[in-house]
Scaffold this active site. Structure first.
Site, mmCIF file in Angstrom:
data_model
loop_
_atom_site.group_PDB
_atom_site.id
_atom_site.type_symbol
_atom_site.label_atom_id
_atom_site.label_comp_id
_atom_site.label_asym_id
_atom_site.label_seq_id
_atom_site.Cartn_x
_atom_site.Cartn_y
_atom_site.Cartn_z
ATOM 1 N N ASN A 19 0.752 -1.038 0.057
ATOM 2 C CA ASN A 19 -0.155 -0.003 0.062
ATOM 3 C C ASN A 19 0.965 1.354 -0.004
ATOM 4 O O ASN A 19 1.482 1.625 0.925
ATOM 5 C CB ASN A 19 -0.976 -0.129 1.431
ATOM 6 C CG ASN A 19 -1.729 1.372 1.494
ATOM 7 O OD1 ASN A 19 -1.912 1.896 0.544
ATOM 8 N ND2 ASN A 19 -2.478 1.448 2.522
ATOM 9 N N LYS A 21 0.044 4.427 -0.523
ATOM 10 C CA LYS A 21 -0.506 5.276 0.001
ATOM 11 C C LYS A 21 -0.281 6.573 -0.759
ATOM 12 O O LYS A 21 -0.284 6.385 -1.844
ATOM 13 C CB LYS A 21 -0.092 5.717 1.380
ATOM 14 C CG LYS A 21 -0.311 4.539 2.346
ATOM 15 C CD LYS A 21 0.018 4.869 3.920
ATOM 16 C CE LYS A 21 -0.273 3.460 4.524
ATOM 17 N NZ LYS A 21 -0.505 3.450 6.171
ATOM 18 N N HIS A 103 -9.548 1.331 4.385
ATOM 19 C CA HIS A 103 -8.389 1.698 5.183
ATOM 20 C C HIS A 103 -8.862 2.564 6.136
ATOM 21 O O HIS A 103 -9.655 3.605 6.188
ATOM 22 C CB HIS A 103 -7.253 2.261 3.952
ATOM 23 C CG HIS A 103 -6.268 2.127 4.901
ATOM 24 N ND1 HIS A 103 -5.525 2.944 5.901
ATOM 25 C CD2 HIS A 103 -4.986 1.108 4.571
ATOM 26 C CE1 HIS A 103 -4.455 2.779 6.098
ATOM 27 N NE2 HIS A 103 -3.986 1.544 5.388
ATOM 28 N N GLU A 105 -7.224 4.861 7.488
ATOM 29 C CA GLU A 105 -6.772 6.208 7.030
ATOM 30 C C GLU A 105 -7.981 6.883 6.207
ATOM 31 O O GLU A 105 -8.082 8.259 6.553
ATOM 32 C CB GLU A 105 -5.569 6.346 6.361
ATOM 33 C CG GLU A 105 -4.269 6.297 7.084
ATOM 34 C CD GLU A 105 -2.981 5.617 6.535
ATOM 35 O OE1 GLU A 105 -3.059 5.887 5.356
ATOM 36 O OE2 GLU A 105 -2.177 5.347 7.104
ATOM 37 N N GLU A 173 -6.098 -5.092 10.152
ATOM 38 C CA GLU A 173 -5.296 -3.818 10.424
ATOM 39 C C GLU A 173 -5.756 -3.009 11.912
ATOM 40 O O GLU A 173 -6.250 -2.359 11.733
ATOM 41 C CB GLU A 173 -4.956 -2.932 9.409
ATOM 42 C CG GLU A 173 -4.603 -3.491 8.154
ATOM 43 C CD GLU A 173 -3.934 -2.237 7.365
ATOM 44 O OE1 GLU A 173 -2.710 -2.546 6.971
ATOM 45 O OE2 GLU A 173 -4.317 -1.308 7.228
ATOM 46 N N GLY A 179 1.447 2.406 10.860
ATOM 47 C CA GLY A 179 2.319 3.427 11.044
ATOM 48 C C GLY A 179 2.941 3.475 12.274
ATOM 49 O O GLY A 179 3.450 4.689 12.962
ATOM 50 N N SER A 218 2.617 -2.222 10.501
ATOM 51 C CA SER A 218 4.127 -2.177 11.200
ATOM 52 C C SER A 218 4.819 -3.564 10.773
ATOM 53 O O SER A 218 5.606 -4.020 11.433
ATOM 54 C CB SER A 218 4.375 -1.678 12.631
ATOM 55 O OG SER A 218 4.038 -0.477 12.999
HETATM 56 P P1 PGA Z 1 2.666 0.314 7.878
HETATM 57 O O1 PGA Z 1 1.121 0.638 7.189
HETATM 58 O O2 PGA Z 1 3.122 -0.796 7.318
HETATM 59 O O3 PGA Z 1 3.345 1.503 7.571
HETATM 60 O O4 PGA Z 1 2.335 0.320 9.361
HETATM 61 C C1 PGA Z 1 0.156 -0.554 7.064
HETATM 62 C C2 PGA Z 1 -1.110 0.115 6.509
HETATM 63 O O5 PGA Z 1 -1.475 1.059 6.789
HETATM 64 O O6 PGA Z 1 -1.831 -0.557 5.351
#
Ligand code: PGA
Length: 259
Positions: A19, A21, A103, A105, A173, A179, A218
């Site tokens: 992903n 982003k 997601h 976010e 997640e 993050g 993460s």
């Molecule tokens: P990350 O993000 O691996 O940077 O923690 C995962 C995600 O948001 O899908």
């Protein structure tokens, strides 16, 4: 490492989704990142790789390679006056096969469960595989998070016909691990992956048995293999670590070798 060529061995590839982003900044960087991943993952037999870049990079990274490409969101509308939206037909039209939906976010930006369900329905109806993100904000000690996860899971699938449930991918997640510096423990993840599969089996029966359950939050090259094997998940949704060819390649190789 076991061979996956034996006819007797039912091997399901692990799914690893990158992903990206709102990265990278230029088309040149996007192409280089995608090319690097395609080259370095070409010989990996046990992983299916899906790259999800920002919309405008999708056509430039689609190719005949094994690496699949997905979007990070989709409209539930077909076409028309929806400024800023991109339809499932448009995404399929440029050759993408997957789409991340719900997601955390996007949920933080106000995306509602009802919209997520409509997006999942539209994706499936258009032939896109939805990668549906679910996960609690807080991992409380009194177990309320279990109800949150159950609620999000069932709400996202509510508009699908029971016979079409197998077409989705679930990405668990936990928001507190996205993050962050540490993923969820593999013990807790194992409990969660069993819990999600139990809900799917109870609600939908046999048709839901093969639905891939991924983990995200993460994940990096050093913890990926253990998360997959001890957490008993079918793959990973990877954010930051998918932005470096070197790191993502190391991650893919380690997951490939967990057989
Ligand atoms: P990350 O993000 O691996 O940077 O923690 C995962 C995600 O948001 O899908």
């Amino acid at each position: 490492m076991k061979e996956n060529t034996s006819k007797n061995l039912q091997v399901k590839k692990k799914v690893v989704v990158g992903n990206w982003k709102m990265n990278p900044m230029t088309i040149k960087e996007a192409k280089a990142l995608a090319e690097g991943v395609k080259k370095s993952s070409a010989r990996l037999q046990n992983v299916e790789v899906v790259l999800c870049p920002p919309y405008m990079f999708i056509p430039s990274i689609i190719s005949k390679s094994k690496v699949k490409v997905g979007a990070q969101d989709v409209s539930f509308e077909d076409n028309g006056s929806h400024t800023g939206e991109v339809s499932a037909t448009q995404i399929v039209g440029v050759g993408a096969t997957h789409v991340i939906i719900g997601h955390s976010e996007r949920r933080k930006m106000g995306e509602k469960e009802g919209d997520i369900a409509k997006k999942v329905l539209k994706a499936v109806a258009t032939g896109l595989t939805p990668i549906i993100c679910i996960g609690e904000d807080i991992h409380d000690t009194d177990g309320k998070y279990l109800e949150v996860v159950r609620g999000q899971l069932l709400a996202s699938l509510i508009l699908l016909k029971k016979t079409e449930i197998w077409k989705v991918v679930i990405a668990y997640e936990p928001v507190w691990a996205v993050g962050a510096t540490e993923p969820m423990t593999t013990y807790d993840l194992h409990q969660m992956s069993l819990y999600i599969r139990k809900i799917l089996a109870e609600e939908y029966g046999k048709v839901a048995v093969g639905i891939p359950v991924l983990y995200g939050g993460s994940v990096d090259a050093t913890n990926a293999a253990e998360i997959v094997s001890k957490g008993e998940v079918d793959g990973l949704l990877v954010g930051r670590e998918s932005l470096s060819v070197v790191n993502f390649t190391a991650l893919l190789r380690s997951v490939n070798n967990t057989w």
